[in-house]
Design an enzyme around this catalytic site. Structure first.
Site, PDB file in Angstrom:
ATOM      1  N   SER A 133      -3.554  41.056 -14.304  1.00 30.69           N
ATOM      2  CA  SER A 133      -2.674  42.228 -14.254  1.00 30.69           C
ATOM      3  C   SER A 133      -1.230  41.896 -13.929  1.00 30.69           C
ATOM      4  CB  SER A 133      -3.207  43.238 -13.231  1.00 30.69           C
ATOM      5  OG  SER A 133      -4.430  43.781 -13.669  1.00 30.69           O
ATOM      6  N   GLU A 164      16.647 -19.126  14.854  1.00 35.70           N
ATOM      7  CA  GLU A 164      16.680 -19.654  13.495  1.00 35.70           C
ATOM      8  C   GLU A 164      17.773 -20.693  13.256  1.00 35.70           C
ATOM      9  OE1 GLU A 164      14.498 -18.983  11.074  1.00 35.70           O
ATOM     10  OE2 GLU A 164      13.340 -17.712  12.431  1.00 35.70           O
TER      11      GLU A 164
END
Length: 833
Positions: free
Chosen positions: A466, A85
């Site tokens: 229950s 780069e």
């Protein structure tokens, strides 16, 4: 003279150029950003959710980024980017004149604009402050911003920003995220060809990455390697090895240590509600939950195993599709191509049957691998007819499968075999919390999060069945009843004048035995006694009792069906309520987040739960926020950190002891004598005495529950269909299996095994603890039939706990031998029965 003119012209031209550049700078200067902000830049990072023990559970965010310092980045990576780069990065001041000249010559020669002049600093300027449009004015701004950046930051600071901000495709921003996305590695673990591949991506990250276009990506990688060789960053041998390396990149999802989607979604929702989606997804927040990853694993496994077990005992619904029958069978290549478009479903993988013998079958999976399904993995597959009817047991594999069938298979982790399978239609939830502070240790909201994000653990309000009974019994004890009090186990017929019908609650099984002690009634979950107890307490008082345990008033029906669990609640609400018994009487508040950190590691939220502490609460002096000095060292908490007591510790102890009988009944797991509680499977599976619980089944078996606790955890398990009108049904015997579940589905059979498997696994590291009665609890010998005092030390009597002053004062008549829970045990055993 000509030379003087030339020199003068050049000086004038330079002066004019400087003047022109100065004018341009004056023109664009007001539009230039303040680059000093880069000193304190906050990089967007995803939201990460952790378990209590630091395992990554999930990540959320549009951008994947793993912020790194320059010291975290290997020199090979730095060299690769410099070579590719900006080879003169350490020599220029943000702008490379040679690069600009080269770009200008390309423009003159071709008439096309080029970005070849962009230095790393200029790319940082563009990434942070400017758009990517290709215009002259943007390029001019980029140059000036780059010059400002070089005046403000050190070279390594610029590199660090570049490595963390650049886009590398597939939502990866920064080299840290790129290493994870393409190779599933830390950046320091990358090989030379992998490093070069990543260094070549910024030029065309979306269209030339190694996943989308591996050939183009390889060419770009080789360019990077050549530049590194030319600049002397690598030797010829390293270059030769790297240039011949194949493209090995594959897509890796978020770096998740342990997949727990329901709790992760709860954490995500919390942060989005607090900060908004944009901030939550990009602020780099870390949420540390209360989840224990080991417990969460066992919760997920227990739910999946139980759901599969339910689904398989109800029968096989058949193949997905018949791909061929009489025509020529498909080749492996054609099968693999066809299966490539069918995604996995949780643990299930698509496969095609290629050969079937009497006791096995061969299938081809998506990978092209041929897998053998043994008889043990097929023999369950009798035909599904309905939720209550199954076909005859199968005698050979050929009656179930044939070549050409498209089916689902899964690896049975318990048996270590591949087996025939199918996506379950039933679902479930399980949640486990620490009873002393409410921290959620494990939570699973359903079988398949990808199929349904509906979190049944916290959102599904289902009839409790229950599971309601321990709270009804606690209200009765508060009214002065005891575990030895007798209530008539006889049919109830009540005429409803408004509806013109009779209400006749039934026991399950439909058996009635006359006067029965409360302990036995809870252990056997006798419905009519629950109704009689609520009548004794009163409807309004019962509702108030339930509200004390944290149930919402609007969810509690104002009629006697409440005694059988007609109210609708979530599994988390049930676990919270049962924790009152486990922690000796305190109502805690469930929570799932320990703390939240921002991107800089600062705490933005810290949980401060109210804790259940009997010693602390009992030591608080009246009208004083400080605890007695003797207790302060044990629990140095101010009053506002203590949970509210809602139940006397003595009553909490008595209900806990009664719920031991639900599991252990009148005997123990080593013997087959004595009466059994409805949850006897828990005793035989977990094999420890410090577990207490209650089964729960609603009318027509639409919901099944099991809730219970140990001194360490309170856990609720629920199983049902999302369609709350669909019944769980029943199962007939399958001759291919021993110790199978048969009959109507219920809390004990359907949700109970999930609870049993989970608690068995997670309680292993914890020592078994004996219950210690409160000081006002006494134990006396009673007659098993009448509940009165007994002088007989034989099977007609047992020891029972009472709050001092409520024990019976008269003795049973001599010779009473009619008993309801005959089991001969020693006095030491009886006290824990």
């Amino acid at each position: 003279m000509n030379i003087r003119k030339i020199i003068a012209f050049l000086i004038f031209t330079c002066f004019l150029g400087v003047f022109f550049i100065g004018c341009i700078y004056i023109y664009v200067q007001p539009q230039l950003p303040d680059v000093s902000k880069l000193k304190d830049v906050q990089l967007n990072a995803p939201l990460t959710v952790y378990s209590e023990d630091g395992k990554v559970l999930s990540q959320f965010g549009e951008k994947r980024r793993i912020p790194l310092t320059i010291e975290d980045i290997p020199q090979t990576m730095i060299d690769a980017f410099i070579a590719t780069e900006d080879s003169r990065f350490y020599e220029h001041n943000g702008v490379d004149p040679i690069g600009i000249l080269r770009a200008a010559l390309v423009l003159i020669a071709t008439g096309k604009k080029s970005q070849g002049a962009s230095t790393i600093t200029m790319q940082v300027a563009r990434n942070f402050f400017l758009s990517r449009e290709k215009t002259y004015i943007r390029k001019i701004k980029e140059i000036f911003v780059a010059l400002h950046i070089e005046q403000t930051l050190e070279k390594n600071d610029i590199l660090e920003l570049y490595f963390n901000r650049s886009f590398f495709g597939h939502r990866a921003y920064g080299v840290g995220a790129a290493a994870q996305v393409y190779y599933g590695k830390d950046v320091k673990e990358l090989t030379l060809p992998e490093t070069a591949m990543i260094a070549g991506l910024p030029q065309s990250p979306s269209i030339a990455n190694p996943i989308r276009n591996p050939e183009r990506a390889m060419k770009r990688r080789n360019v990077v390697l050549m530049r590194m060789l030319e600049m002397g960053f690598i030797q010829q041998q390293a270059y030769d090895n790297a240039i011949n390396a194949p493209v090995s990149a594959t897509y890796h999802r978020h770096n998740v240590d342990f997949y727990a989607p329901y709790i992760a979604e709860m954490a995500r929702t919390y942060l989005v509600d607090k900060f908004g989606k944009e901030v939550a997804y990009s602020g780099g927040y870390s949420i540390y939950t209360t989840i224990d990853s080991n417990m969460q694993y066992h919760a997920q496994q227990a739910l999946k195993n139980n759901i599969f077990a339910y689904d398989e005992r109800h029968g096989y619904r058949g193949e997905l599709e018949k791909l061929w029958s009489n025509e020529a069978p498909w080749s492996v290549e054609k099968i693999v191509e066809y299966l490539a478009d069918i995604p996995n479903e949780q643990q299930l993988k698509p496969a095609v049957v290629t050969k079937v013998s009497k006791r096995s079958a061969k299938v081809v999976a998506r990978t092209g691998e041929t897998i053998t399904l043994p008889w043990e993995g097929i023999s369950w597959a009798r035909k599904y007819i309905s939720d209550t009817i199954q076909g005859e047991h199968v005698t050979n594999a050929q009656s179930v499968l044939s070549a050409g069938d498209l089916i689902w298979i899964r690896l049975n982790e318990t048996k270590k075999i591949w087996q025939l399978s199918q996506p379950p239609e039933v679902t479930g939830a399980i949640v486990s919390i620490a009873p002393y502070d409410g921290s959620i240790k494990a939570l699973v909201g359903g079988y398949n999060f990808n199929q349904s994000q509906y979190n049944r653990a916290i959102q599904a309000e289902r009839q409790i069945g229950s599971n309601i009974k321990p709270f009804i019994y606690a209200a009765a004890l508060e009214k002065g009843k005891t575990l030895a009090s007798l209530f008539n186990n006889a049919p109830i017929n009540q005429w409803d004048q408004r509806q013109g019908i009779a209400w006749r609650p039934k026991n399950s099984p439909d058996v009635y035995t006359g006067p029965t002690r409360m302990r036995l009634a809870l252990g056997k979950s006798i419905n009519v006694i629950s109704v009689r107890l609520m009548r004794e307490v009163g409807l309004n008082e019962t509702i108030n009792e339930l509200i004390k345990f944290g149930f919402k008033k609007e969810s509690i029906p104002r009629n006697e069906s409440l005694a059988l669990g007609s109210g609708s609640v979530t599994p988390l609400e049930v676990a919270r309520a049962y924790s009152v018994f486990a922690n000796k009487g305190f109502l805690i508040e469930p929570y799932f987040i320990n703390y939240i950190l921002d991107a800089d590691g600062n705490h933005v939220m810290q949980s401060s739960p109210r804790v259940a502490c009997s010693n602390c609460a009992d030591a608080l002096e009246p009208n004083n926020d400080l605890m007695a000095p003797a207790v302060q060292a044990f629990c140095p908490l101010p009053k506002e950190r203590l949970a509210t007591r809602v139940l006397d510790s003595a009553i909490a102890f008595l209900i806990t002891d009664a719920m031991s009988s639900v599991i252990w009944g009148g005997g123990n797991w080593k013997h087959d004598t004595g009466w059994t509680g409805t949850a006897w499977r828990a005793a035989r599976t977990i094999k420890r005495r410090d577990i207490y619980g209650k089964t729960g089944t609603t009318n027509e078996s639409k919901d099944s529950w099991f809730s219970g606790f140990s001194p360490y955890l309170t856990t609720t398990a629920w199983v049902g269909f999302d369609d709350n009108q669909r019944q769980l049904g029943s199962v007939s015997a399958n001759k291919n299996f021993k110790n199978q579940i048969v009959g109507a589905e219920s809390g004990a059979k359907t949700a109970g095994p999930m609870w049993n498997e989970f608690m068995k696994n997670v309680l292993k590291p914890f020592p078994e603890r004996t219950r210690i009665p409160p000081q006002n609890i006494i134990s006396v010998r009673i007659d098993r039939t009448t509940g009165l005092l007994s002088r007989r030390a034989d099977h007609t009597s047992r020891f029972e706990y009472f709050i001092e002053g409520t024990e019976p004062t008269s003795f049973t008549s001599a010779g009473s031998t009619t008993i309801d829970d005959d089991f001969t045990i020693s006095e030491d055993e009886a006290i824990f029965d």
